[in-house]
Design a protein around this motif. Structure first.
Motif, short mmCIF file in Angstrom:
data_model
loop_
_atom_site.label_atom_id
_atom_site.label_comp_id
_atom_site.label_asym_id
_atom_site.label_seq_id
_atom_site.Cartn_x
_atom_site.Cartn_y
_atom_site.Cartn_z
N GLY A 1 8.60 -17.92 15.19
CA GLY A 1 7.83 -18.19 13.98
C GLY A 1 8.55 -19.15 13.07
O GLY A 1 7.95 -20.03 12.44
N THR A 2 9.88 -19.03 13.02
CA THR A 2 10.67 -19.91 12.15
C THR A 2 10.60 -21.36 12.63
O THR A 2 10.40 -22.28 11.85
CB THR A 2 12.14 -19.42 12.13
N VAL A 3 10.73 -21.54 13.95
CA VAL A 3 10.65 -22.90 14.49
C VAL A 3 9.29 -23.51 14.18
O VAL A 3 9.18 -24.62 13.66
CB VAL A 3 10.90 -22.88 16.02
N ASN B 1 12.77 -31.03 8.96
CA ASN B 1 12.25 -30.48 7.72
C ASN B 1 11.11 -31.37 7.23
O ASN B 1 11.26 -32.58 7.16
CB ASN B 1 13.38 -30.45 6.67
N ALA B 2 9.95 -30.75 6.90
CA ALA B 2 8.77 -31.56 6.54
C ALA B 2 9.04 -32.41 5.30
O ALA B 2 8.69 -33.58 5.24
CB ALA B 2 7.58 -30.64 6.31
N GLY B 3 9.66 -31.84 4.29
CA GLY B 3 10.00 -32.61 3.08
C GLY B 3 8.79 -32.94 2.22
O GLY B 3 8.78 -33.93 1.49
N ASN B 4 7.74 -32.08 2.27
CA ASN B 4 6.55 -32.32 1.43
C ASN B 4 6.70 -31.69 0.05
O ASN B 4 6.00 -32.04 -0.88
CB ASN B 4 5.31 -31.66 2.08
N LEU B 5 7.62 -30.75 -0.03
CA LEU B 5 7.70 -29.91 -1.23
C LEU B 5 8.40 -30.65 -2.37
O LEU B 5 9.38 -31.36 -2.13
CB LEU B 5 8.52 -28.69 -0.82
N LEU B 6 7.85 -30.52 -3.59
CA LEU B 6 8.51 -31.13 -4.74
C LEU B 6 8.66 -30.09 -5.85
O LEU B 6 7.65 -29.58 -6.34
CB LEU B 6 7.69 -32.32 -5.26
N PRO B 7 9.88 -29.76 -6.24
CA PRO B 7 10.09 -28.82 -7.35
C PRO B 7 10.34 -29.58 -8.64
O PRO B 7 10.84 -30.70 -8.63
CB PRO B 7 11.36 -28.09 -6.92
N ALA B 8 9.99 -28.92 -9.77
CA ALA B 8 10.34 -29.49 -11.08
C ALA B 8 10.47 -28.33 -12.05
O ALA B 8 9.93 -27.24 -11.81
CB ALA B 8 9.26 -30.45 -11.56
N ARG B 9 11.18 -28.55 -13.15
CA ARG B 9 11.39 -27.47 -14.13
C ARG B 9 10.20 -27.38 -15.08
O ARG B 9 9.61 -28.40 -15.44
CB ARG B 9 12.67 -27.73 -14.92
N ASP B 10 9.90 -26.15 -15.51
CA ASP B 10 8.87 -26.00 -16.55
C ASP B 10 9.55 -26.15 -17.91
O ASP B 10 10.75 -26.46 -17.97
CB ASP B 10 8.11 -24.67 -16.39
N ASP B 11 8.83 -25.91 -18.99
CA ASP B 11 9.36 -26.20 -20.32
C ASP B 11 10.56 -25.33 -20.69
O ASP B 11 11.34 -25.70 -21.55
CB ASP B 11 8.25 -26.03 -21.37
N PHE C 1 8.73 -24.42 10.42
CA PHE C 1 9.29 -25.72 9.99
C PHE C 1 8.42 -26.87 10.50
O PHE C 1 8.15 -27.82 9.79
CB PHE C 1 10.74 -25.87 10.45
N GLN C 2 7.92 -26.73 11.72
CA GLN C 2 7.05 -27.79 12.27
C GLN C 2 5.79 -27.94 11.41
O GLN C 2 5.32 -29.05 11.17
CB GLN C 2 6.66 -27.45 13.71
N ALA C 3 5.32 -26.80 10.88
CA ALA C 3 4.06 -26.83 10.11
C ALA C 3 4.31 -27.07 8.62
O ALA C 3 3.37 -27.16 7.84
CB ALA C 3 3.34 -25.49 10.30
N GLY C 4 5.58 -27.09 8.22
CA GLY C 4 5.87 -27.27 6.79
C GLY C 4 5.62 -26.00 5.98
O GLY C 4 5.57 -26.02 4.76
N VAL C 5 5.50 -24.88 6.69
CA VAL C 5 5.35 -23.57 6.02
C VAL C 5 6.71 -23.13 5.47
O VAL C 5 6.79 -22.43 4.46
CB VAL C 5 4.78 -22.53 7.02
N LEU C 6 7.77 -23.53 6.14
CA LEU C 6 9.14 -23.46 5.59
C LEU C 6 9.53 -24.91 5.33
O LEU C 6 9.39 -25.76 6.22
CB LEU C 6 10.10 -22.80 6.59
#
Ligand SMILES: CC[C@H]1O[C@@H](n2cnc3c(N)ncnc32)[C@H](O)[C@@H]1O
Length: 481
Positions: A392-394, A412-422, A397-402
């Motif tokens: 499931g882990t492999v 690593n898919a690298g679709n995720l973008l984090p940012a800080r809230d206020d 990562f292929q699906a970008g679920v991790l």
């Protein structure tokens, strides 16, 4: 290689060991039965699991630095200094980068160069080249438990040598020491190789030797949302438990907002207990890493960041805290700077002893959202593996679920973008293919929109960039100029 989340049978494991121990001449020094007898003779003050369990029971937060130099005597002197002048509770041995890449030839050259130059020409301790006997010199010279800290995708020989050498704790995992550290190593391969490491620890455990395992919590150490690092930590903990590991420290890298970070440690412990419930006698502890992202150059400001991490660790009641130094922005710290980071941390830990963050609705809400996000991710990982966590882990990562933000790995898919809230809490600006409910997506969106209103700008990639540099520039939230 057939990867599945199933405990390796002993014959298969012993067969693999023959090949692993031939990877470098020092592998010949490993005699497993002799090593088990040696470990059993170690004084209790050297057994990491004992120290961690005692700290957990006494609700203490222990302190531990990173440290490692090329030559044996110098490494011993460094660790003694950190015990005497840094008052550290637990000791590391940070392994050099050549060894992490299994490049023992270059490590050998680095040892020679260090001895010629009279200073460490490696950025850590080359334990494989030094071998079992020399590791034991380090262990016997110190009066505290020693943990191997590194970043090695294929850490099998390093584990064989350092565990036979008397180290009682081993950091890393098949995801946490691959995706943030390597560009082009398959996840299937590293999950498999780390099953070997955990099976070795499981074998020591079954022979009565307590070795502690600590998946690497912070991952890329840059704005990693708590639910991502928790998902990876719990997966690596489960994979280790399947191989017989019983002493587990799960970790988390400070993000910087106090309520979110305290909620992160408390939710990590509660989630891990829930997911690990089918494994008997797991001794679970937690580790909080002081800020792993960019640091201020100015040493006084660095002490501010270090102290904030120390305070948060104490208030979260993490079992241990990994300590930074005022040289973080410069490179490998001097032993003096390393000891200063430890003393500053110890001051905060002592001052906050028996204090705790008042449980309030904000803390409860943060815990609730971290748990929801983590469970939604892990549920999909199990689904993708049709019940097999490794598979499931492999697939996840292929699906970008991790998906780990800012990771170098091509897996690593690298679709995720984090940012800080206020308030500086880390949220999902773009959750990529993470399988979040509408409620979770909306929660993150609203938090970032509220910041956008404050800053009179749309939530955007620019916020991410501003946040990456913020702490180094003396802030937490990357406000527009
Ligand atoms: C995970 C990255 C962290 O490990 C630290 N680090 C890496 N190698 C060493 C080292 N040899 N001694 C002390 N700290 C070290 C580095 O400064 C950074 O804080």
């Amino acid at each position: 290689m057939e990867l599945k989340n199933k405990k390796w049978d002993l014959d298969k494991f012993m067969e693999f060991r023959k090949e692993v121990l031939q990877q470098w001449p020092t592998g010949k020094e490993v005699d497993l039965q002799e090593a088990i007898a040696y470990q059993k003779k170690l004084g209790e003050e050297k057994i990491m699991a004992e120290k961690l369990q005692e700290a957990k029971e006494n609700e203490e937060t222990l302190i531990q630095p990173r440290a490692g130099v090329a030559l044996i005597e110098e490494h011993i002197e460094l660790l003694k200094f950190l015990r005497d002048k840094g008052k550290t509770d637990l000791l590391p041995t940070t392994i050099d980068s050549y060894t992490r890449q299994n490049n023992y030839k270059e490590a050998e050259a680095g040892i020679k160069e260090s001895s010629d130059e009279g200073r460490s020409m490696l950025n850590g301790f080359p334990a494989v080249n030094h071998g079992v006997i020399n590791c034991r010199k380090v262990v016997e010279a110190l009066d505290a438990p020693l943990q191997v800290r590194h970043g090695t995708p294929d850490a099998r020989l390093l584990a064989e040598i350092t565990l036979a050498g008397g180290f009682t704790d081993y950091e890393g995992g098949g995801i946490s020491y691959n995706i943030p550290y390597a560009k082009d190593v398959s996840i299937e391969q590293t999950l498999y190789d780390w099953q070997y490491v955990d099976r070795l620890v499981g074998y020591y455990q079954e022979q009565g030797v307590r070795i502690n395992r600590e998946p690497f919590g912070p991952l890329t150490g840059t704005l990693v949302p708590p639910s991502i690092s928790h998902s990876i930590a719990i997966i690596e903990g489960l994979l280790a438990a399947e191989q017989g590991v019983k002493n587990l420290t799960l970790g988390y890298g400070q993000c910087g907002n106090l309520v979110q970070d305290v909620a992160a440690i408390k939710s990590l412990e509660e989630l891990a207990q829930e997911y690990l419930k089918d494994y008997d006698n797991i001794m679970l502890t937690t580790v909080f890493h002081q800020w792993m992202g960019g640091f201020p150059q100015d040493e006084a400001q660095s002490f501010g960041v270090i102290s904030w991490g120390a305070a948060t660790a104490a208030l979260s009641k993490a079992t241990k805290v990994i300590v930074k130094t005022p040289h973080e922005a410069l490179g490998i710290p001097t032993k003096e700077a390393n000891a200063e980071g430890l003393r500053a941390t110890k001051q905060l830990i002592n001052m906050l002893k028996n204090q705790e963050l008042v449980s309030n609705t904000k803390l409860a809400k943060e815990k609730e959202m971290i748990k929801k996000e983590t469970k939604q991710i892990l549920e999909r990982v199990f689904e993708l593996g049709a019940g097999d966590l490794a598979q499931g882990t492999v697939k996840a990562f292929q699906a970008g679920v991790l998906d780990i933000p800012f990771a170098p790995s091509k897996y690593n898919a690298g679709n995720l973008l984090p940012a800080r809230d206020d308030n500086g809490a880390v949220r999902y600006l773009n959750h990529g293919n993470l399988p979040f409910s509408d409620e979770v997506v909306e929660f993150n969106k609203q938090k970032l929109e509220a910041r956008g209103e404050e800053e009179a700008r749309e939530p955007s990639f620019q916020m991410v960039i501003d946040d990456i540099y913020a702490i180094g520039k003396g802030m937490l939230v990357g406000r527009p100029r």
